[in-house]
Design an enzyme around this catalytic site. Sequence first.
Site, PDB file in Angstrom:
ATOM      1  N   SER A   1      -6.393 -10.118   3.793  1.00 28.94           N
ATOM      2  CA  SER A   1      -5.967  -8.728   4.500  1.00 28.94           C
ATOM      3  C   SER A   1      -4.878  -9.017   3.524  1.00 28.94           C
ATOM      4  CB  SER A   1      -5.356  -9.347   5.091  1.00 28.94           C
ATOM      5  OG  SER A   1      -4.234  -9.698   4.953  1.00 28.94           O
TER       6      SER A   1
ATOM      7  N   GLY B   1      -1.649  -8.732   3.533  1.00 26.48           N
ATOM      8  CA  GLY B   1      -0.701  -9.271   3.849  1.00 26.48           C
ATOM      9  C   GLY B   1      -1.180 -10.222   4.168  1.00 26.48           C
TER      10      GLY B   1
ATOM     11  N   ASN C   1       0.481  -1.065  -0.065  1.00 25.28           N
ATOM     12  CA  ASN C   1       0.403  -0.040   0.151  1.00 25.28           C
ATOM     13  C   ASN C   1       1.054   0.897  -0.226  1.00 25.28           C
ATOM     14  OD1 ASN C   1      -2.547  -1.568  -0.454  1.00 25.28           O
ATOM     15  ND2 ASN C   1      -2.620  -1.919   1.850  1.00 25.28           N
TER      16      ASN C   1
ATOM     17  N   ASN D   1      -3.472  -0.341  -2.986  1.00 27.85           N
ATOM     18  CA  ASN D   1      -4.839  -0.322  -2.794  1.00 27.85           C
ATOM     19  C   ASN D   1      -5.855   1.060  -3.415  1.00 27.85           C
ATOM     20  OD1 ASN D   1      -7.098  -0.116  -1.615  1.00 27.85           O
ATOM     21  ND2 ASN D   1      -6.933  -1.329   0.080  1.00 27.85           N
ATOM     22  N   PRO D   2      -6.209   0.648  -3.686  1.00 25.19           N
ATOM     23  CA  PRO D   2      -7.240   1.556  -5.172  1.00 25.19           C
ATOM     24  C   PRO D   2      -7.777   2.979  -4.745  1.00 25.19           C
ATOM     25  CG  PRO D   2      -7.680  -0.066  -5.995  1.00 25.19           C
ATOM     26  CD  PRO D   2      -6.771  -0.490  -4.770  1.00 25.19           C
ATOM     27  N   SER D   3      -8.488   2.326  -2.905  1.00 20.87           N
ATOM     28  CA  SER D   3      -8.691   3.833  -1.912  1.00 20.87           C
ATOM     29  C   SER D   3      -6.958   4.523  -2.165  1.00 20.87           C
ATOM     30  CB  SER D   3      -8.574   2.454  -0.275  1.00 20.87           C
ATOM     31  OG  SER D   3      -7.999   2.514   0.336  1.00 20.87           O
TER      32      SER D   3
ATOM     33  N   HIS E   1     -11.643  -7.312   7.896  1.00 26.36           N
ATOM     34  CA  HIS E   1     -10.308  -8.668   8.332  1.00 26.36           C
ATOM     35  C   HIS E   1     -10.041  -9.432   9.362  1.00 26.36           C
ATOM     36  CE1 HIS E   1      -9.038  -6.892   3.440  1.00 26.36           C
ATOM     37  NE2 HIS E   1      -8.362  -6.257   4.900  1.00 26.36           N
TER      38      HIS E   1
END
Length: 360
Positions: free
Chosen positions: A286, A288, A180, A200-202, A334
């Site tokens: 996640s 991760g 990210n 992450n697109p967020s 998550h």
Amino acid sequence: MAFRRCRFLYLFMFLFFVAFYGFITSIQERAHYCIITQGQIRWLPGRTCQNIKKSVIRTPLQKYKLNDLMKQVKSLQRCPWSVNTKAMKAIRSELRACCNASHNLLVTKANTHIGENITYETQRDRNIVITEKIYKMLPEVSPFREKLYRRCAVVGNGGSLLNSCCGSEIDQADFVFRFNLPPMNYSYDIGRKTDLVTANPSILHNSYSKLNAQRKPFMDLLKVYEPALIVIPAFSFPSSTDVSFRVFYTLQDFESQQKLAFFHPDYLMKLALYWKDKGLTARRLSSGLMIVSTALELCEEVTLYGFWPFSRGATGKPIPHHYYDNRIPKPGFHAMPDEFFFYTKMHSKEILKLRIGRCF
């Protein structure tokens, strides 16, 4: 008037040099800290280590207690660790049979064709057709070689990395995964090397106006990771697709040599089923755990850093959620503590190494 301007200029220069001096001093103090805190670990007796490992391995997911797990992980850091080649090969074989990251982690021209319908990872009733325009965005083949990387570092963003002095150890790995687009100005703790970083697109939505406005700040951010591969889950949520494509065109417009790829939703779906069969239930894995699973396939030896998911560190003192901020994610999406339980099990089986606290 001229006097006031000169006075303002001198004041500005003074404040600038004070700030700069403080920045340089903090870096020097950080380097000194990482040197003077190095020392010998007080290892636990072999029988004690064996008992802790057996306890972790035998405890089912449904019966573990967080406080006990935290104590066990802290103790395990004082137990010698070396990779169990047989156990590592077994889980690698399982992951290849179900998911095959070396070929299927990313959407490529080798595993996709024009006109194919790709189903979104999180919305199975939604599809996207691979048009010629999308096809041109894809890499020819997977960038991951058939030969395994010898040593890999998977660097999470947990607050446990602060004051860890793990940067030098991380940079010695043959391949470094990050998540990210994290800040890279904590090099003594997190290292400098990056070979793959997820986005992450967020982040694009919240910090860069979906790349609909100025894009140079985003490009300035990406330069920190050059020449790392950037991987985005463009086909996990329908709302993520367009903004992910804008990253591709932004790189193209700025004539960047940095490579971009998209997670394959089929790989992520199969991976979720793999961990569900192991007992892990969560709305979504996640990033991760996604990358840790990938590393277990691609690497001979895997070490995790910054994967401590608790608000208090191994010493019991409060720590921020991330090493760079204390922004707490939305609850219920998550299952970080449960994922950490599996990392602890794999550490106890010597499949992967879970680094908590300082690196000596």
